[in-house]
Design an enzyme around this catalytic site. Structure first.
Site, mmCIF file in Angstrom:
data_model
loop_
_atom_site.group_PDB
_atom_site.id
_atom_site.type_symbol
_atom_site.label_atom_id
_atom_site.label_comp_id
_atom_site.label_asym_id
_atom_site.label_seq_id
_atom_site.Cartn_x
_atom_site.Cartn_y
_atom_site.Cartn_z
ATOM 1 N N TYR A 119 8.725 10.857 8.583
ATOM 2 C CA TYR A 119 8.717 9.617 7.804
ATOM 3 C C TYR A 119 9.868 9.600 7.099
ATOM 4 O O TYR A 119 10.501 8.845 6.512
ATOM 5 C CB TYR A 119 7.648 9.613 6.902
ATOM 6 C CG TYR A 119 6.426 9.725 7.553
ATOM 7 C CD1 TYR A 119 5.822 8.572 8.220
ATOM 8 C CD2 TYR A 119 5.474 10.873 7.694
ATOM 9 C CE1 TYR A 119 4.665 8.800 9.008
ATOM 10 C CE2 TYR A 119 4.541 10.956 8.272
ATOM 11 C CZ TYR A 119 4.072 9.902 8.855
ATOM 12 O OH TYR A 119 3.008 9.919 9.609
ATOM 13 N N HIS A 134 0.681 17.899 8.833
ATOM 14 C CA HIS A 134 -0.597 17.463 8.492
ATOM 15 C C HIS A 134 -1.517 18.391 9.314
ATOM 16 O O HIS A 134 -1.256 18.273 10.462
ATOM 17 C CB HIS A 134 -1.044 16.086 8.409
ATOM 18 C CG HIS A 134 -0.160 15.312 7.371
ATOM 19 N ND1 HIS A 134 1.002 14.633 7.765
ATOM 20 C CD2 HIS A 134 -0.410 14.840 6.060
ATOM 21 C CE1 HIS A 134 1.584 14.179 6.807
ATOM 22 N NE2 HIS A 134 0.786 14.294 5.676
ATOM 23 N N HIS A 151 -5.137 12.455 13.555
ATOM 24 C CA HIS A 151 -6.178 12.286 12.594
ATOM 25 C C HIS A 151 -7.371 11.428 12.933
ATOM 26 O O HIS A 151 -8.371 11.529 12.111
ATOM 27 C CB HIS A 151 -5.574 11.913 11.139
ATOM 28 C CG HIS A 151 -4.377 12.622 10.638
ATOM 29 N ND1 HIS A 151 -4.766 13.871 10.144
ATOM 30 C CD2 HIS A 151 -3.136 12.275 10.449
ATOM 31 C CE1 HIS A 151 -3.484 14.305 9.925
ATOM 32 N NE2 HIS A 151 -2.742 13.444 10.000
ATOM 33 N N ASP A 163 7.160 15.586 10.367
ATOM 34 C CA ASP A 163 7.090 15.529 8.865
ATOM 35 C C ASP A 163 6.955 17.086 8.405
ATOM 36 O O ASP A 163 6.913 17.138 7.365
ATOM 37 C CB ASP A 163 5.907 14.759 8.323
ATOM 38 C CG ASP A 163 4.487 14.983 9.350
ATOM 39 O OD1 ASP A 163 4.682 15.719 10.232
ATOM 40 O OD2 ASP A 163 3.514 14.066 9.030
ATOM 41 N N ASP A 214 0.725 -1.214 0.205
ATOM 42 C CA ASP A 214 -0.061 -0.216 0.160
ATOM 43 C C ASP A 214 0.931 1.400 0.099
ATOM 44 O O ASP A 214 1.463 1.687 1.134
ATOM 45 C CB ASP A 214 -0.996 -0.082 1.187
ATOM 46 C CG ASP A 214 -1.972 1.156 1.189
ATOM 47 O OD1 ASP A 214 -1.637 2.221 0.261
ATOM 48 O OD2 ASP A 214 -2.709 1.280 2.424
ATOM 49 N N ASP A 218 3.113 18.813 13.635
ATOM 50 C CA ASP A 218 3.020 17.867 12.328
ATOM 51 C C ASP A 218 2.566 18.660 11.127
ATOM 52 O O ASP A 218 1.900 19.604 11.268
ATOM 53 C CB ASP A 218 1.802 16.953 12.699
ATOM 54 C CG ASP A 218 1.832 15.561 11.648
ATOM 55 O OD1 ASP A 218 2.346 14.597 12.223
ATOM 56 O OD2 ASP A 218 1.650 15.908 10.559
HETATM 57 N N1 Q9C Z 1 -3.880 10.418 -1.291
HETATM 58 C C1 Q9C Z 1 0.525 11.441 10.055
HETATM 59 O O1 Q9C Z 1 1.494 12.156 9.736
HETATM 60 N N2 Q9C Z 1 -1.883 10.510 3.128
HETATM 61 N N3 Q9C Z 1 -0.416 11.011 9.185
HETATM 62 C C2 Q9C Z 1 -2.747 10.097 2.346
HETATM 63 C C3 Q9C Z 1 -3.954 10.043 0.295
HETATM 64 C C4 Q9C Z 1 -1.845 10.132 4.535
HETATM 65 C C5 Q9C Z 1 -0.308 11.304 7.929
HETATM 66 C C6 Q9C Z 1 -2.714 10.367 0.974
HETATM 67 C C7 Q9C Z 1 -0.922 10.910 5.515
HETATM 68 C C8 Q9C Z 1 -1.185 10.643 7.020
HETATM 69 C C9 Q9C Z 1 0.116 11.077 11.515
HETATM 70 ZN ZN ZN Z 2 1.881 14.225 9.809
#
Ligand code: Q9C
Ligand code: ZN
Length: 512
Positions: free
Chosen positions: A307, A176, A137, A267, A22, A174
């Site tokens: 990451y 995001h 999230h 990140d 994935d 973070d």
């Molecule tokens: N096209 C945290 O950093 N990306 N979560 C999804 C979908 C998910 C990040 C992209 C990134 C999640 C805790």
């Molecule tokens: Zn994040």
């Protein structure tokens, strides 16, 4: 006044891992946790912390934030086979289940609560919990973005309930948007939630309208949700500091929290494939240091994303080192925020003007057009020249970032020389001549050429030059060992002096 820094790490949280292919989820790996811990050990930071054991969060604690349906679904995955796990995972946006996920997520919740207890009981002053899966999230009824239970949100509810707290600040650095945390506290006047996040005018995941600066909270919680959307990648140290100076810190001091929780994703640091930002690890020392000035130092830092393993672990070390009270490292590089950052900062200040005294008396116009224009330009212009044009971060060049970080961290962690000037007497320096000779190899070719040709040119005219070079090299040796920051000696040769001075300025010119 409490002292000491708690560190919570349990290897068991590395058992949660992706069992199938994935590309969306494959960056959330167990090594994120183990690399951080190894790096902390290598800097001798683990032994300086108070070890606090993790525990499982109880069902009751999880239900402070989540629905019983969500808890039951999570619980049911413990005994599933791979095919069933894949199917349940598919019900969520960017989440994977492993048979150990439920156990790890309960440990992540419990570790976070252990940290809150250690800080609130006065056992320690502050601390960090290294946890997986992350939390910000995760929503009342859904896993999302690698998160199953919202560790930090549960911790805030727990602290309110157990310690009667009325004002908690959650800082989400973070990259995001922690939309899960926003939803949970949107109407809650006792929790101030701040998040900056890569947004790019809603193009970046989770691509929500409600991640923009005009989502300020609802009902009694109006003014207590602060979103700072980054509309360009490549934000760096100056942009992060400007966000703290001009948005978060004024509001945070006015709010005067009793406890500060950090949704600590790295990140947002350089090299991260998700964030594409440029902030270097030492900026997290500064961010941590500022937050330590609130709530009498009661600061709990809880891992979220991050990451790029090297960038992540160095940044975690910077955070823990600062929590321990070490002096913060000097920041290098551009110190002015970019235009797009200033625009985002101004917009969030304008949106919050009605709610905070620190903004109320200032004239803050909305600046909706600047980056919107460059955003539109980007789509039509095949060669746009964004402000962060020549960035170090590049998707396919994490190896480059790795080399950069290795050198960079060596530079910032090596001790700064004392303000001390070396001097020589001719007898000693003459004897020292053979010792620093290998140092010449460290100079670049043109420098060596200049040094050597100047030396020979002078030698013809002046016998004392040999002695002079010996003195110079002895001083150079001390400068390179960082025993002194400069040196002075008697010299008939200006050229040699210049060569040493040049060397000096290359090493220390911007440090003092
Ligand atoms: N096209 C945290 O950093 N990306 N979560 C999804 C979908 C998910 C990040 C992209 C990134 C999640 C805790
Ligand atoms: Zn994040």
């Amino acid at each position: 006044m409490a002292s000491g820094t708690a560190l919570i790490y349990d290897e068991e949280m590395t058992s949660h891992k992706l069992l199938w292919n994935d590309p969306v989820c494959d960056i959330e790996v167990p090594e994120r946790l183990s690399c951080c811990y190894e790096q902390l050990k290598s800097y001798h930071l683990v032994e300086r912390c108070v070890h606090v054991p993790a525990r499982e969060g109880s069902e009751e604690e999880i239900l402070l934030v989540h629905s019983s349906e969500h808890l039951e679904v999570a619980k049911s995955t413990q005994t599933m086979n791979e095919e069933e796990l894949r199917r349940v995972s598919g019900n969520y946006d960017a989440f994977y289940f492993h048979p150990s996920t439920y156990r790890c997520a309960r440990l992540a919740v419990g570790a976070t609560l252990q940290l809150v207890d250690a800080v609130m009981s006065g056992q320690v002053c502050n601390g960090m919990a290294l946890v997986r899966p992350p939390g910000h999230h995760s929503q009342r009824n859904a896993a999302n973005g690698f998160c199953l239970f919202n560790n930090v949100a549960i911790a805030a509810e727990y602290a309110k309930l157990k310690y009667g707290l009325q004002r908690i600040l959650i800082v989400d650095w973070d990259v995001h948007h922690g939309q899960g945390t926003q939803y949970i506290f949107e109407e809650d006047p006792s929790v101030l939630y701040f998040s900056w996040h890569r947004y790019e005018h809603q193009e970046f995941w989770p691509s929500l309208r409600e991640s923009d600066y005009d989502a300020v909270g609802l009902g009694k919680g109006k003014g207590l949700n602060i979103n700072l959307p980054w509309n360009q990648v490549g934000m760096g140290n100056a942009d992060y500091l400007a966000a703290f100076f001009h948005v978060l810190l004024p509001v945070a001091f006015e709010f005067d929290p009793e406890l500060v929780l950090v949704s600590s994703g790295y990140d947002s640091g350089i090299g991260d494939p998700e964030g594409q930002m440029n902030a270097t690890p030492e900026v997290f020392a500064h961010l941590t240091y500022f937050l330590m000035q609130l709530a009498s130092g009661k600061l709990c830092v809880i891992l979220e994303g991050g990451y790029h393993l090297k960038s992540l672990s160095e940044s975690v070390c910077m955070t823990v080192k600062t929590l321990l009270g070490d002096p913060v490292p000097q920041l290098t590089g551009e110190m002015a925020p970019c235009l797009s950052a200033v625009e985002s900062i101004q917009n969030v200040r304008a949106a919050h003007k009605p709610y905070w005294k620190c903004f109320m008396y200032e004239d803050i116009p909305f600046l909706q057009n600047v980056s919107t224009r460059s955003h539109l330009l980007k789509k039509t212009d095949p060669n746009p020249s964004p402000e962060h044009g020549s960035e170090i971060t590049n998707n396919k060049e994490t190896a480059k970032v790795e080399r950069f970080l290795k050198l960079h961290m060596k530079n910032i962690l090596s001790p700064v020389p004392p303000i001390k000037t070396a001097t020589t007497d001719s007898k000693v320096s003459a004897q020292l001549l053979p010792v620093p000779v290998p140092l010449i190899k460290e100079m670049d070719k043109t420098e060596v050429k200049a040094l050597v040709s100047a030396f020979y040119a002078d030698l013809v005219k002046e016998d004392k030059t040999l002695l002079s070079l010996g003195s110079m090299l002895a001083i150079l040796d001390k400068i390179l060992k960082k025993e002194v920051c400069s040196g002075i000696t008697e010299s008939p040769s200006a050229a040699v002096s210049v060569a040493v001075a040049l060397r000096h300025s290359i090493h220390f010119g911007f440090q003092r």
